[in-house]
Design a protein around this motif. Structure first.
Motif, PDB file in Angstrom:
ATOM      1  N   ILE A   1       0.888  -1.164   0.000  1.00  0.00           N
ATOM      2  CA  ILE A   1       0.000   0.000   0.000  1.00  0.00           C
ATOM      3  C   ILE A   1       0.926   1.213   0.000  1.00  0.00           C
ATOM      4  N   PRO A   2       1.312   1.711  -1.168  1.00  0.00           N
ATOM      5  CA  PRO A   2       2.387   2.699  -1.295  1.00  0.00           C
ATOM      6  C   PRO A   2       1.976   4.125  -0.937  1.00  0.00           C
ATOM      7  N   VAL A   3       1.650   4.335   0.333  1.00  0.00           N
ATOM      8  CA  VAL A   3       1.385   5.670   0.844  1.00  0.00           C
ATOM      9  C   VAL A   3       2.274   5.880   2.072  1.00  0.00           C
ATOM     10  N   SER A   4       2.845   7.063   2.182  1.00  0.00           N
ATOM     11  CA  SER A   4       3.753   7.362   3.293  1.00  0.00           C
ATOM     12  C   SER A   4       2.938   7.864   4.480  1.00  0.00           C
ATOM     13  N   ASN A   5       2.098   6.988   5.018  1.00  0.00           N
ATOM     14  CA  ASN A   5       1.144   7.415   6.044  1.00  0.00           C
ATOM     15  C   ASN A   5       0.984   6.331   7.097  1.00  0.00           C
ATOM     16  N   GLY A   6       0.169   6.642   8.108  1.00  0.00           N
ATOM     17  CA  GLY A   6      -0.077   5.701   9.179  1.00  0.00           C
ATOM     18  C   GLY A   6      -0.990   6.298  10.223  1.00  0.00           C
ATOM     19  N   PRO A   7      -1.255   5.592  11.309  1.00  0.00           N
ATOM     20  CA  PRO A   7      -2.160   6.098  12.345  1.00  0.00           C
ATOM     21  C   PRO A   7      -1.559   7.282  13.091  1.00  0.00           C
ATOM     22  N   ALA A   8      -2.442   8.186  13.559  1.00  0.00           N
ATOM     23  CA  ALA A   8      -2.036   9.344  14.365  1.00  0.00           C
ATOM     24  C   ALA A   8      -0.903  10.104  13.665  1.00  0.00           C
ATOM     25  N   LYS A   9       0.181  10.410  14.401  1.00  0.00           N
ATOM     26  CA  LYS A   9       1.284  11.193  13.832  1.00  0.00           C
ATOM     27  C   LYS A   9       2.391  10.323  13.240  1.00  0.00           C
ATOM     28  N   TYR A  10       2.175   9.032  13.182  1.00  0.00           N
ATOM     29  CA  TYR A  10       3.187   8.148  12.618  1.00  0.00           C
ATOM     30  C   TYR A  10       3.075   8.149  11.095  1.00  0.00           C
ATOM     31  N   GLN A  11       4.174   8.414  10.413  1.00  0.00           N
ATOM     32  CA  GLN A  11       4.194   8.488   8.950  1.00  0.00           C
ATOM     33  C   GLN A  11       5.643   8.529   8.501  1.00  0.00           C
ATOM     34  N   GLY A  12       5.851   8.681   7.180  1.00  0.00           N
ATOM     35  CA  GLY A  12       7.190   8.883   6.663  1.00  0.00           C
ATOM     36  C   GLY A  12       7.918   7.635   6.216  1.00  0.00           C
ATOM     37  N   LEU A  13       7.197   6.517   6.020  1.00  0.00           N
ATOM     38  CA  LEU A  13       7.818   5.274   5.550  1.00  0.00           C
ATOM     39  C   LEU A  13       7.313   4.942   4.141  1.00  0.00           C
ATOM     40  N   PRO A  14       8.048   4.112   3.390  1.00  0.00           N
ATOM     41  CA  PRO A  14       7.636   3.783   2.010  1.00  0.00           C
ATOM     42  C   PRO A  14       6.517   2.751   1.958  1.00  0.00           C
ATOM     43  N   GLY A  15       5.441   3.031   2.666  1.00  0.00           N
ATOM     44  CA  GLY A  15       4.297   2.128   2.722  1.00  0.00           C
ATOM     45  C   GLY A  15       3.456   2.431   3.941  1.00  0.00           C
ATOM     46  N   LEU A  16       2.197   2.023   3.907  1.00  0.00           N
ATOM     47  CA  LEU A  16       1.283   2.279   5.014  1.00  0.00           C
ATOM     48  C   LEU A  16       1.737   1.542   6.275  1.00  0.00           C
ATOM     49  N   ILE A  17       1.756   2.243   7.399  1.00  0.00           N
ATOM     50  CA  ILE A  17       2.126   1.637   8.683  1.00  0.00           C
ATOM     51  C   ILE A  17       0.928   0.863   9.224  1.00  0.00           C
ATOM     52  N   LEU A  18       1.137  -0.420   9.499  1.00  0.00           N
ATOM     53  CA  LEU A  18       0.054  -1.272   9.993  1.00  0.00           C
ATOM     54  C   LEU A  18       0.183  -1.600  11.474  1.00  0.00           C
ATOM     55  N   GLU A  19       1.352  -1.380  12.040  1.00  0.00           N
ATOM     56  CA  GLU A  19       1.532  -1.707  13.461  1.00  0.00           C
ATOM     57  C   GLU A  19       2.572  -0.769  14.078  1.00  0.00           C
ATOM     58  N   ILE A  20       2.286  -0.327  15.306  1.00  0.00           N
ATOM     59  CA  ILE A  20       3.179   0.576  16.043  1.00  0.00           C
ATOM     60  C   ILE A  20       3.342   0.077  17.469  1.00  0.00           C
ATOM     61  N   HIS A  21       4.581   0.105  17.964  1.00  0.00           N
ATOM     62  CA  HIS A  21       4.860  -0.136  19.375  1.00  0.00           C
ATOM     63  C   HIS A  21       5.645   1.074  19.892  1.00  0.00           C
ATOM     64  N   ASP A  22       4.987   1.872  20.715  1.00  0.00           N
ATOM     65  CA  ASP A  22       5.565   3.120  21.236  1.00  0.00           C
ATOM     66  C   ASP A  22       5.465   3.093  22.753  1.00  0.00           C
ATOM     67  N   GLY A  23       6.538   2.613  23.405  1.00  0.00           N
ATOM     68  CA  GLY A  23       6.486   2.467  24.851  1.00  0.00           C
ATOM     69  C   GLY A  23       5.432   1.449  25.238  1.00  0.00           C
ATOM     70  N   LYS A  24       4.489   1.854  26.076  1.00  0.00           N
ATOM     71  CA  LYS A  24       3.424   0.954  26.527  1.00  0.00           C
ATOM     72  C   LYS A  24       2.201   0.989  25.607  1.00  0.00           C
ATOM     73  N   LEU A  25       2.271   1.811  24.558  1.00  0.00           N
ATOM     74  CA  LEU A  25       1.168   1.913  23.604  1.00  0.00           C
ATOM     75  C   LEU A  25       1.397   0.997  22.413  1.00  0.00           C
ATOM     76  N   THR A  26       0.345   0.233  22.053  1.00  0.00           N
ATOM     77  CA  THR A  26       0.387  -0.628  20.871  1.00  0.00           C
ATOM     78  C   THR A  26      -0.796  -0.278  19.970  1.00  0.00           C
ATOM     79  N   VAL A  27      -0.506  -0.102  18.680  1.00  0.00           N
ATOM     80  CA  VAL A  27      -1.541   0.187  17.686  1.00  0.00           C
ATOM     81  C   VAL A  27      -1.406  -0.848  16.578  1.00  0.00           C
ATOM     82  N   ILE A  28      -2.479  -1.601  16.306  1.00  0.00           N
ATOM     83  CA  ILE A  28      -2.428  -2.674  15.318  1.00  0.00           C
ATOM     84  C   ILE A  28      -3.598  -2.545  14.349  1.00  0.00           C
TER      85      ILE A  28
END
Length: 282
Positions: free
Chosen positions: A195-222
């Motif tokens: 999915i070639p968009v440089s985007n993701g949930p909340a303020k996470y972005q900037g990668l060569p594809g859609l972000i599907l999972e984030i681990h930020d400290g004690k926060l997990t977004v899937i």
């Protein structure tokens, strides 16, 4: 895996991606949860009460968000659910964010508009997207039908100590405000070039594809579901309601409001009120 090999793989995935049209839209569903490690005064709260409070706080952060996106912009907002009545106990747990919040992001122009309702007031935060210094890793895994690559970056964050045994020293004019203690945190993202968009949930972005999972400290977004080119198109509109401020101005307002609330609701000596109210902003 060398950088050249990685680039070739990313190009190959992009070529064989089912998203071939120049204009497309998608809707990604994300589930969030947060772990807690909170110490409470055992003389004021027994084990059963502590367990009940922890479960209530945990459920507050188990939320569902929808990211509606195209190649350049997106809207990220919570999926509204009917709140269930609280039964028993003397707890009231509330959080700063509202289900009506809307986060608009334009990755092409590198700007965002964050419409938030906090403490009964609406704000419209307009600012630039801060670049993230991602480090692309060689690890891969599948999330649903999509092959995902790992990326990480390191940031400095204030060290948080939620210890309800300690009593804050409030009202001491001679006490100088101390700079918050900082700690290093590694944020991990899993993104898919399919999915070639440089985007993701909340303020996470900037990668060569859609972000599907984030681990930020004690926060997990899937990400739990993705619909590409839904039959009924959903408009990606810039939010417009609220007092317009920058991110720095909003952070300063929230910091002052938090200090005011701490002073107002600080327990007085000899207080016998058993009800406990916790408010966590953001």
């Amino acid at each position: 895996m060398t950088t050249i090999t990685r680039i070739l793989i990313l190009m190959l995935i992009a070529v064989v991606s089912p998203i071939g049209a120049q204009d497309f839209q998608g809707i990604a569903t994300y589930k969030t949860h947060r772990d807690f490690d909170i110490k409470m005064d055992s003389t004021k709260m027994n084990d059963a009460m502590q367990k009940q409070m922890m479960e209530m706080m945990k459920k507050q952060f188990q939320k569902t968000y929808l990211l509606t996106f195209d190649r350049s912009s997106s809207v990220y907002k919570q999926e509204i659910e009917l709140s269930k009545p609280q039964v028993g106990g003397g707890f009231q747990v509330s959080f700063g964010s509202s289900g009506s919040d809307v986060f608009y992001k334009n990755v092409k122009h590198k700007t965002y508009v964050d419409q938030k309702e906090t403490m009964g007031k609406k704000f419209l935060i307009k600012d630039s997207i801060a670049p993230i210094q991602w480090q692309l890793q060689s690890d891969t895994k599948h999330i649903g039908e999509y092959i995902c690559f790992k990326a990480t970056y390191t940031k400095q964050v204030p060290k948080v100590n939620l210890n309800f045994n300690s009593k804050p020293n409030i009202g001491d004019e001679n006490e100088e405000e101390k700079e918050p203690e900082m700690e290093e945190r590694i944020i991990t993202a899993w993104y898919t070039p399919q999915i070639p968009v440089s985007n993701g949930p909340a303020k996470y972005q900037g990668l060569p594809g859609l972000i599907l999972e984030i681990h930020d400290g004690k926060l997990t977004v899937i990400c739990s579901k993705i619909v590409i080119n839904p039959e009924e198109k959903v408009g990606i509109e810039v939010p417009t309601k609220g007092k317009e401020v920058s991110q720095t101005e909003y952070d300063d307002i929230m910091e002052n409001k938090t200090k005011e609330m701490m002073e107002r609701y600080a327990p007085s000596r000899g207080s016998k009120d058993g009800a406990i109210q916790i408010s966590i902003g953001g």
